[in-house]
Motif scaffolding. Structure first.
Motif, PDB file in Angstrom:
ATOM      1  N   GLU A  30       0.914  -1.394  -0.017  1.00 60.42           N
ATOM      2  CA  GLU A  30      -0.129  -0.099   0.006  1.00 60.42           C
ATOM      3  C   GLU A  30       0.870   1.339   0.037  1.00 60.42           C
ATOM      4  N   ALA A  31       1.498   1.425  -0.972  1.00 60.85           N
ATOM      5  CA  ALA A  31       2.419   2.648  -1.103  1.00 60.85           C
ATOM      6  C   ALA A  31       1.554   3.956  -1.384  1.00 60.85           C
ATOM      7  N   VAL A  32       1.933   4.927  -0.652  1.00 57.47           N
ATOM      8  CA  VAL A  32       1.118   6.311  -0.949  1.00 57.47           C
ATOM      9  C   VAL A  32       2.284   7.229  -1.163  1.00 57.47           C
ATOM     10  N   ALA A  33       2.330   7.741  -2.435  1.00 61.90           N
ATOM     11  CA  ALA A  33       3.466   8.779  -2.804  1.00 61.90           C
ATOM     12  C   ALA A  33       4.655   8.059  -2.768  1.00 61.90           C
ATOM     13  N   GLY A  34       4.731   6.973  -3.061  1.00 62.56           N
ATOM     14  CA  GLY A  34       5.939   6.142  -2.972  1.00 62.56           C
ATOM     15  C   GLY A  34       6.573   5.678  -1.809  1.00 62.56           C
ATOM     16  N   VAL A  35       5.719   5.772  -0.797  1.00 61.31           N
ATOM     17  CA  VAL A  35       6.170   5.266   0.519  1.00 61.31           C
ATOM     18  C   VAL A  35       5.079   4.287   0.885  1.00 61.31           C
ATOM     19  N   ALA A  36       5.867   3.205   1.452  1.00 55.99           N
ATOM     20  CA  ALA A  36       4.887   1.938   1.905  1.00 55.99           C
ATOM     21  C   ALA A  36       3.985   2.422   3.272  1.00 55.99           C
ATOM     22  N   THR A  37       3.208   2.137   3.496  1.00 57.54           N
ATOM     23  CA  THR A  37       2.325   2.209   4.647  1.00 57.54           C
ATOM     24  C   THR A  37       1.922   1.237   5.507  1.00 57.54           C
ATOM     25  N   VAL A  38       2.209   0.045   5.218  1.00 55.68           N
ATOM     26  CA  VAL A  38       2.062  -1.119   5.954  1.00 55.68           C
ATOM     27  C   VAL A  38       2.942  -2.333   5.690  1.00 55.68           C
ATOM     28  N   GLU A  39       3.217  -3.026   6.563  1.00 52.88           N
ATOM     29  CA  GLU A  39       3.977  -4.224   6.033  1.00 52.88           C
ATOM     30  C   GLU A  39       3.005  -5.523   6.513  1.00 52.88           C
ATOM     31  N   ARG A  40       2.864  -6.407   5.688  1.00 51.56           N
ATOM     32  CA  ARG A  40       1.904  -7.586   5.817  1.00 51.56           C
ATOM     33  C   ARG A  40       2.717  -8.915   5.616  1.00 51.56           C
ATOM     34  N   PRO A  41       2.145 -10.009   6.885  1.00 55.09           N
ATOM     35  CA  PRO A  41       2.598 -11.226   6.502  1.00 55.09           C
ATOM     36  C   PRO A  41       2.065 -11.817   5.435  1.00 55.09           C
ATOM     37  N   LEU A  42       3.025 -12.670   4.803  1.00 53.39           N
ATOM     38  CA  LEU A  42       2.411 -13.659   3.677  1.00 53.39           C
ATOM     39  C   LEU A  42       1.678 -14.681   4.214  1.00 53.39           C
ATOM     40  N   ARG A  43       0.524 -14.742   3.684  1.00 52.40           N
ATOM     41  CA  ARG A  43      -0.371 -15.794   3.853  1.00 52.40           C
ATOM     42  C   ARG A  43      -0.838 -16.594   2.811  1.00 52.40           C
ATOM     43  N   ALA A  44      -1.463 -17.916   2.956  1.00 47.96           N
ATOM     44  CA  ALA A  44      -2.143 -18.475   2.182  1.00 47.96           C
ATOM     45  C   ALA A  44      -3.706 -18.347   1.672  1.00 47.96           C
ATOM     46  N   LEU A  45      -3.940 -18.037   0.477  1.00 49.00           N
ATOM     47  CA  LEU A  45      -5.265 -17.836   0.350  1.00 49.00           C
ATOM     48  C   LEU A  45      -6.205 -18.943   0.621  1.00 49.00           C
ATOM     49  N   SER A  46      -5.686 -20.197   0.258  1.00 45.47           N
ATOM     50  CA  SER A  46      -6.641 -21.412   0.535  1.00 45.47           C
ATOM     51  C   SER A  46      -5.855 -22.743   0.990  1.00 45.47           C
ATOM     52  N   GLY A  47      -6.160 -23.711   1.169  1.00 41.93           N
ATOM     53  CA  GLY A  47      -5.697 -24.867   1.539  1.00 41.93           C
ATOM     54  C   GLY A  47      -4.552 -25.471   0.476  1.00 41.93           C
ATOM     55  N   ALA A  48      -3.798 -26.277   0.646  1.00 43.81           N
ATOM     56  CA  ALA A  48      -2.989 -26.672  -0.631  1.00 43.81           C
ATOM     57  C   ALA A  48      -3.633 -27.412  -1.725  1.00 43.81           C
ATOM     58  N   LYS A  49      -3.108 -27.446  -2.768  1.00 43.12           N
ATOM     59  CA  LYS A  49      -3.703 -28.005  -3.976  1.00 43.12           C
ATOM     60  C   LYS A  49      -2.662 -29.215  -4.373  1.00 43.12           C
ATOM     61  N   TYR A  50      -3.040 -30.429  -4.234  1.00 45.35           N
ATOM     62  CA  TYR A  50      -2.242 -31.647  -4.453  1.00 45.35           C
ATOM     63  C   TYR A  50      -2.546 -32.263  -5.696  1.00 45.35           C
ATOM     64  N   ALA A  51      -1.729 -32.936  -5.983  1.00 48.52           N
ATOM     65  CA  ALA A  51      -1.648 -33.610  -7.268  1.00 48.52           C
ATOM     66  C   ALA A  51      -2.667 -34.664  -7.055  1.00 48.52           C
ATOM     67  N   ARG A  52      -3.575 -35.061  -7.892  1.00 50.72           N
ATOM     68  CA  ARG A  52      -4.611 -36.043  -7.841  1.00 50.72           C
ATOM     69  C   ARG A  52      -4.370 -37.522  -7.936  1.00 50.72           C
ATOM     70  N   ALA A  53      -2.955 -37.835  -8.305  1.00 48.90           N
ATOM     71  CA  ALA A  53      -2.530 -39.005  -8.069  1.00 48.90           C
ATOM     72  C   ALA A  53      -0.843 -39.150  -8.178  1.00 48.90           C
ATOM     73  N   GLY A  54      -0.360 -39.893  -7.377  1.00 45.30           N
ATOM     74  CA  GLY A  54       1.241 -40.230  -7.530  1.00 45.30           C
ATOM     75  C   GLY A  54       1.369 -41.696  -7.086  1.00 45.30           C
ATOM     76  N   SER A  55       2.694 -42.276  -7.650  1.00 44.11           N
ATOM     77  CA  SER A  55       2.955 -43.279  -7.587  1.00 44.11           C
ATOM     78  C   SER A  55       4.642 -43.658  -7.498  1.00 44.11           C
ATOM     79  N   VAL A  56       4.901 -44.932  -6.998  1.00 43.58           N
ATOM     80  CA  VAL A  56       6.319 -45.199  -6.985  1.00 43.58           C
ATOM     81  C   VAL A  56       6.226 -46.813  -7.071  1.00 43.58           C
ATOM     82  N   LEU A  57       7.264 -47.264  -7.996  1.00 44.23           N
ATOM     83  CA  LEU A  57       7.853 -48.789  -7.896  1.00 44.23           C
ATOM     84  C   LEU A  57       8.612 -48.959  -6.689  1.00 44.23           C
TER      85      LEU A  57
END
Length: 895
Positions: A338-365
């Motif tokens: 939220e920069a105003v006149a080139g100066v930031a006004t707040v610092e925010r933590p990085l948060r996830a918008l949603s839960g994780a998105k996983y692959a639908r299938a995975g395998s191993v021999l």
């Protein structure tokens, strides 16, 4: 091996599931991830590779700019290139200069200086500024004047804070790593030198210094653009390379190793740690920050050739500026917005918008598992696993007589794989595993899953190995191959902790029933497609009962484990203690109780002795029992209850000897407060010589059994290893002040009574414990361990201890981490005991004065929601600042 003698193979860990760097095709796991913190195999968290319109010149400008910094109070600061000063904000509109740019000693800024290259805020509230190749220390608490260090052979270009103070420093020109340690000398009053007193040549025992680390220089292929450190001490670099995607490198030992390359990102410009197992990067999109940050897991060994996509969670950037991540130690990255006149006004933590998105299938021999005999009948499979709604684990089994890797299920001309399924819902025509309420089929073993069992959801599963479309459905062959597939709905993933496979089936049909019940088909007739024969059906039906009864029989056969403190469950520990006469405190932890019971055969012989008291305190403060140590043939074996030095390679540690077995094997305790030096026990009779100089008694008689014939200075030698300095001696003698005053009255009888009592007293000095409840617990341990005729007293020792109390020349020889810096607090701090009066350490100094009230966010909703069910969250309880209204709500996902 189970109670029937069947051999068992367990599959667990990265290597067994094809997730180790040494895995080779076809044994490399596909779309699977191993979670080191849990020891579980999951479906990989992946989103598509970023498709950004990166502009190299814009990204290079961002990468060359210094990182901003943020504190824990909500303030933040950055380098202003126009004014060549550090500006701060966060608590009021606009920005202010953090501090004047002068240095002490004065430093003339050369005309060629173009500005700072990086900033970092340490957890010691020191701001480190890399500028023109030199490093400047700036204390936010004003404990000392600024300091500047420069070296001709090392440039300070990038900095990253280290836990406990100091920073990592990277020289981008020479691609070298360094460390900056120490602090400027604190303000102190001047005094004339005293020739009768020891004074160090350098008054600052920990001066600022920039040291080249013993780390191999980085290869010239990399252009390092960012460096970040985690709160746990891990270090990572973000590097560009010509013609390929950017790379993440981590410090491994004495060299940097490439973890992986970032698929689709050529010119990311900022790096930060998210916890201890993920890193976040910022990248540009058409000369502006991308709309999200990209996170990547950092687990296991490095995989230099791997090109990886970001993790499955979306981490949006809300109105970001084009600055880097804030350069500080924090579990969550922060960014300016939220920069105003080139100066930031707040610092925010990085948060996830949603839960994780996983692959639908995975395998191993996996394989081959060698049974060691041709024609082996593979019996049963157990799995420690959790499956969500809509998820499943499918295990295809194939037994053959060859070690040649087979074609995978679903491929052309694939061999006859036998599928088995672990899921909440049974599938038609596929053998389905049954959920078992016990933690493990191994008697009294814990589950490898590490979570509470949920019927038909999480815990132990078992299934009889069998084919689905053959007349005889046994899985037969010397070598067993497994193809494991995890399936999910992209919102949740199955978790697999371990697989255990049993072989050489003990057939109840063949073992206990007449011969005509045995299977008549063999060879090609047995493996022909068709319904199962009646004999085969009978065998598999009988093993429905065999599985339950074998587990029950195994627990009965292993019931002796309930009497072994090392293997018994927590609920059985009080019973074991009552059985052998060891009192168990219900409030004590299970681990301390377990160690006390293991040591009981040795500590019983030390009851009522000094060694018994030391052992009780050692066990009560986290000490563990170690057996199998060997005594150096050239040394005398330590007596039971005596302190000794144990060595493991080049590492030596103090230990408390408990006993010696025939052949020289020693049993000892280590890891508790006694062997660490936090608790020291002083027998009263060893203080007689010290008190002799105070009371005027003559104790130089070498035959006196209470003085042991000691002739050392009575003012300094107290026991076998206890040395007292002036301050510490006064503190110790103050414990006996009332009795000393009475004895000094000249009454000879009072002196004799004082020494008579001293012969039956024991003093316990404790350092590093401030909690009253813990002190009360230690006092209970002492009272239970000393005999009735001995008077025990416990006191907190505030001075550093050297085996006993303090050294004569005032050097802190405490063999542990130094006590942390503490700010003066009313009701706790004691004048002269090391606490400091200091500022808040905030970046925005306006935080010390009145500021506008911020809006408050309040969320309401259900505490637990089942997967797949809808729910409602409400922010109606949120309030705006006085005189303002809430115009929008921003919802993020905090995991």
């Amino acid at each position: 091996m189970d109670v029937n003698g069947l051999p068992m193979w367990e599959l667990a860990g990265r290597a067994d599931f094809g997730l180790a760097p040494s895995a080779k095709p076809p044994f490399i796991a596909d779309r699977l991830h191993f979670k080191d913190a849990l020891g579980h195999v999951l479906l990989s968290e992946k989103q598509p590779a970023p498709a950004l319109a990166e502009v190299e010149t814009w990204a290079r400008a961002r990468a060359s700019a210094p990182s901003p910094v943020a504190d824990q109070l909500g303030g933040f600061a950055w380098w202003d290139g126009a004014t060549r000063t550090v500006q701060s904000a966060g608590f009021a509109p606009g920005a202010m200069q953090l501090f004047p740019p002068d240095l002490d000693p004065p430093y003339a800024e050369p005309p060629s200086m173009i500005g700072a290259s990086d900033l970092a805020l340490g957890d010691d509230d020191v701001l480190y500024i890399a500028r023109d190749g030199a490093l400047t220390w700036r204390d936010l608490r004003d404990r000392w004047r600024p300091a500047r260090i420069a070296r001709d052979d090392f440039r300070a270009d990038l900095v990253a804070p280290m836990p406990g103070g100091g920073v990592w420093v990277f020289d981008r020109l020479h691609r070298r790593l360094g460390r900056a340690r120490g602090y400027p000398l604190q303000f102190a009053g001047l005094r004339d030198a005293d020739p009768a007193q020891f004074d160090p040549v350098e008054p600052n025992r920990n001066p600022p210094r920039l040291i080249r680390a013993r780390v191999a220089p980085l290869a010239s292929d990399y252009e390092v653009v960012a460096m970040a450190a985690s709160p746990g001490g891990k270090l990572a670099l973000l590097a560009w390379a010509p013609g390929e995607d950017a790379s993440i490198l981590t410090l491994e030992g004495n060299a940097f190793a490439r973890r992986f390359r970032l698929e689709g990102l050529r010119f990311p410009y900022s790096l930060a740690w998210s916890g201890e197992d993920r890193v976040a990067v910022l990248a540009g999109d058409a000369s502006k920050p991308a709309r999200q940050a990209f996170l990547y897991p950092i687990e296991g060994a490095p995989t230099p050739d791997l090109v990886t996509a970001p993790g499955g969670q979306i981490h949006p950037l809300i109105d970001p500026t084009d600055a880097k991540f804030a350069n500080r130690l924090a579990p969550v990255p922060h960014y300016l917005a939220e920069a105003v006149a080139g100066v930031a006004t707040v610092e925010r933590p990085l948060r996830a918008l949603s839960g994780a998105k996983y692959a639908r299938a995975g395998s191993v021999l996996i394989g081959p598992i060698d049974a060691g005999r041709p024609g082996c009948v593979w019996h049963r499979l157990y799995a420690d696993a959790a499956v969500p709604d809509g998820g499943a684990i499918t295990i295809h089994a194939l037994a053959v007589e060859s070690r040649v890797p087979p074609k995978l299920p679903g491929e052309v001309q694939t061999p006859g794989w036998a599928p088995h399924r672990i899921a909440r819902v049974r599938a038609e025509g596929v053998p389905s595993a049954s959920w078992v309420p016990q933690p493990s089929e191994v008697p009294f073993a814990e589950s490898a899953l590490g979570c509470d069992p949920r019927p038909n959801g999480a815990g132990l599963w078992t299934v009889l190995l069998q084919h689905t479309d053959r007349k005889v459905r046994r899985v037969t062959g010397r070598y067993l191959w497994l193809h494991v597939t995890l399936e999910g709905d992209s919102q949740a993933t199955p978790e697999l902790a371990a697989l255990r496979i049993y072989a050489n089936r003990l057939s109840w049909r063949d073992q206990y029933l007449p011969a005509f019940y045995r299977e008549p088909l063999s060879g090609p007739d047995a493996v022909a497609a068709g319904p199962a024969t009646p004999n085969d059906f009978l065998e598999r039906m009988l093993h429905l009962y065999e599985g339950v009864l074998t587990e029950t029989e195994g627990r009965i056969a292993g019931s002796w484990l309930l009497t072994d403190p090392a293997a018994a469950p927590e609920a059985a520990l009080p019973w074991i203690g009552g059985w052998i006469g060891v009192p168990i405190d219900p409030a004590d932890s299970a681990e301390r109780t377990r160690q006390a019971l293991l040591a009981a055969p040795y500590t019983a012989a030390l009851n009522g002795t000094l060694g018994g008291l030391l052992a009780a305190l050692e066990l009560g403060t986290g000490g563990r029992l170690y057996q199998g140590a060997r005594i150096d043939p050239g040394d005398r074996a330590p007596a039971p209850g005596a302190l000794a030095v144990a060595s493991l390679g080049d590492t030596a540690t103090r230990a408390l000897a408990l006993g010696m077995a025939p052949g020289g094997s020693c049993t000892m305790l280590a890891g508790g407060a006694v062997t660490r030096g936090s608790i020291v026990v002083v027998e009263g009779f060893r203080l007689r010589r010290t008190f002799s100089t105070i009371l005027g008694a003559d104790l130089n008689e070498e035959e006196d059994p209470l003085t042991l014939g000691l002739t050392q200075s009575g003012n300094s030698f107290v026991g076998d290893t206890l040395i007292l300095g002036d301050v510490a001696r006064q503190e110790l003698l103050s414990l006996f002040r009332p009795e000393i005053d009475r004895a000094r009255s000249g009454d000879t009888q009072a002196v004799q009574q004082f020494y008579a009592r001293l012969a039956h007293r024991v003093l316990v000095l404790v350092r590093g414990v401030s909690d009253r409840n813990e002190m009360a617990r230690l006092k209970d341990i002492i009272e239970a361990a000393v005999p009735a005729h001995v008077e025990a007293s416990m006191h907190q020792a505030r001075r550093p201890l050297i085996i006993g109390a303090a050294s004569l020349i005032g050097i802190d020889s405490w063999l542990d981490e130094p006590e942390p810096f503490e700010v003066v607090r009313l009701g706790r701090s004691i004048l002269g005991e090391g606490d400091f009066v200091a500022g808040s350490g905030g970046l925005d100094q306006r935080a010390d004065g009145p500021v506008a009230i911020r809006p408050s966010a309040r969320i309401s909703g259900p505490s637990v929601v089942s997967a797949g069910q809808g729910f409602v969250l409400s922010a109606i309880g949120s309030k705006g600042a006085p005189g303002s209204n809430i115009t929008r709500h921003i919802w993020t996902w905090d995991d």
